[in-house]
Design a protein around this motif. Sequence first.
Motif, PDB file in Angstrom:
ATOM      1  N   GLU A  27      31.676  -7.450 -17.806  1.00  0.00           N
ATOM      2  CA  GLU A  27      30.750  -8.038 -18.814  1.00  0.00           C
ATOM      3  C   GLU A  27      29.656  -9.843 -18.088  1.00  0.00           C
ATOM      4  O   GLU A  27      28.886  -9.029 -18.431  1.00  0.00           O
ATOM      5  CB  GLU A  27      31.620  -9.244 -19.589  1.00  0.00           C
ATOM      6  N   GLU A  30      27.104  -7.193 -17.038  1.00  0.00           N
ATOM      7  CA  GLU A  30      26.603  -6.904 -18.288  1.00  0.00           C
ATOM      8  C   GLU A  30      25.437  -7.795 -18.476  1.00  0.00           C
ATOM      9  O   GLU A  30      23.875  -7.834 -18.888  1.00  0.00           O
ATOM     10  CB  GLU A  30      27.310  -5.957 -19.219  1.00  0.00           C
ATOM     11  N   LEU A  31      26.453  -9.388 -18.986  1.00  0.00           N
ATOM     12  CA  LEU A  31      25.217 -10.147 -19.164  1.00  0.00           C
ATOM     13  C   LEU A  31      23.967 -10.677 -18.640  1.00  0.00           C
ATOM     14  O   LEU A  31      22.908 -10.692 -18.508  1.00  0.00           O
ATOM     15  CB  LEU A  31      26.443 -11.849 -19.543  1.00  0.00           C
ATOM     16  N   ASN A  32      24.521 -10.146 -17.281  1.00  0.00           N
ATOM     17  CA  ASN A  32      23.130 -11.007 -15.914  1.00  0.00           C
ATOM     18  C   ASN A  32      22.544  -9.594 -15.967  1.00  0.00           C
ATOM     19  O   ASN A  32      21.304 -10.425 -15.906  1.00  0.00           O
ATOM     20  CB  ASN A  32      23.259 -10.916 -15.003  1.00  0.00           C
ATOM     21  N   GLU A  34      21.513  -8.321 -19.280  1.00  0.00           N
ATOM     22  CA  GLU A  34      20.638  -8.292 -20.443  1.00  0.00           C
ATOM     23  C   GLU A  34      19.649  -9.762 -19.598  1.00  0.00           C
ATOM     24  O   GLU A  34      18.484  -9.802 -20.475  1.00  0.00           O
ATOM     25  CB  GLU A  34      21.813  -8.539 -21.069  1.00  0.00           C
ATOM     26  N   TRP A  94      21.867 -18.569 -24.912  1.00  0.00           N
ATOM     27  CA  TRP A  94      22.444 -18.111 -23.271  1.00  0.00           C
ATOM     28  C   TRP A  94      23.521 -18.781 -22.383  1.00  0.00           C
ATOM     29  O   TRP A  94      24.854 -17.960 -22.319  1.00  0.00           O
ATOM     30  CB  TRP A  94      21.339 -17.744 -22.716  1.00  0.00           C
ATOM     31  N   ARG A  97      27.010 -17.141 -24.552  1.00  0.00           N
ATOM     32  CA  ARG A  97      27.367 -15.764 -24.346  1.00  0.00           C
ATOM     33  C   ARG A  97      28.057 -16.010 -22.916  1.00  0.00           C
ATOM     34  O   ARG A  97      28.974 -15.381 -22.832  1.00  0.00           O
ATOM     35  CB  ARG A  97      26.046 -15.450 -24.177  1.00  0.00           C
ATOM     36  N   LEU A  98      27.789 -16.894 -22.121  1.00  0.00           N
ATOM     37  CA  LEU A  98      28.391 -16.753 -20.820  1.00  0.00           C
ATOM     38  C   LEU A  98      29.753 -18.005 -21.166  1.00  0.00           C
ATOM     39  O   LEU A  98      30.952 -17.187 -20.414  1.00  0.00           O
ATOM     40  CB  LEU A  98      27.563 -18.124 -19.692  1.00  0.00           C
ATOM     41  N   VAL A 101      32.058 -14.742 -22.336  1.00  0.00           N
ATOM     42  CA  VAL A 101      32.393 -13.229 -21.583  1.00  0.00           C
ATOM     43  C   VAL A 101      33.676 -14.417 -20.276  1.00  0.00           C
ATOM     44  O   VAL A 101      34.462 -14.265 -20.799  1.00  0.00           O
ATOM     45  CB  VAL A 101      30.739 -13.356 -20.226  1.00  0.00           C
TER      46      VAL A 101
END
Length: 114
Positions: A27, A30-32, A34, A94, A97-98, A101
């Motif tokens: 995850e 995936e965030l990185n 994005e 951001w 969201r981090l 995760v």
Amino acid sequence: MNQYLLSIYQPDGPPPEPEVLDPIMRELGELNEEMQAAGVWVFAAGLHPPETATVLKVSGDDVLVTDGPFTEGKEHLGGFTVIEVEDLDAALGWARRLARVLSPLSIEVRPFAG
């Protein structure tokens, strides 16, 4: 645009077992990706455990060198992400969201000076 440091604090001790850590790292990747696609990602890095740190401090004419972290605690800086965004609100978006995760770890958001 301003740069912000998203610091990831984790508890001392061994990392979680692979069955717990692997989905989190997936995850995070995936965030990185994005963040990169959105053009806000500058760079990110994980750090070795705090016992690998070396601290230097001036004492009179000497510079003392000691092994281990600067401060003793139950948590340590485990890694970080640097982003470049319009303002604090965008950085917090951001960071939220981090934090999701990496739950239950804490994320500290700080702007770079200058």
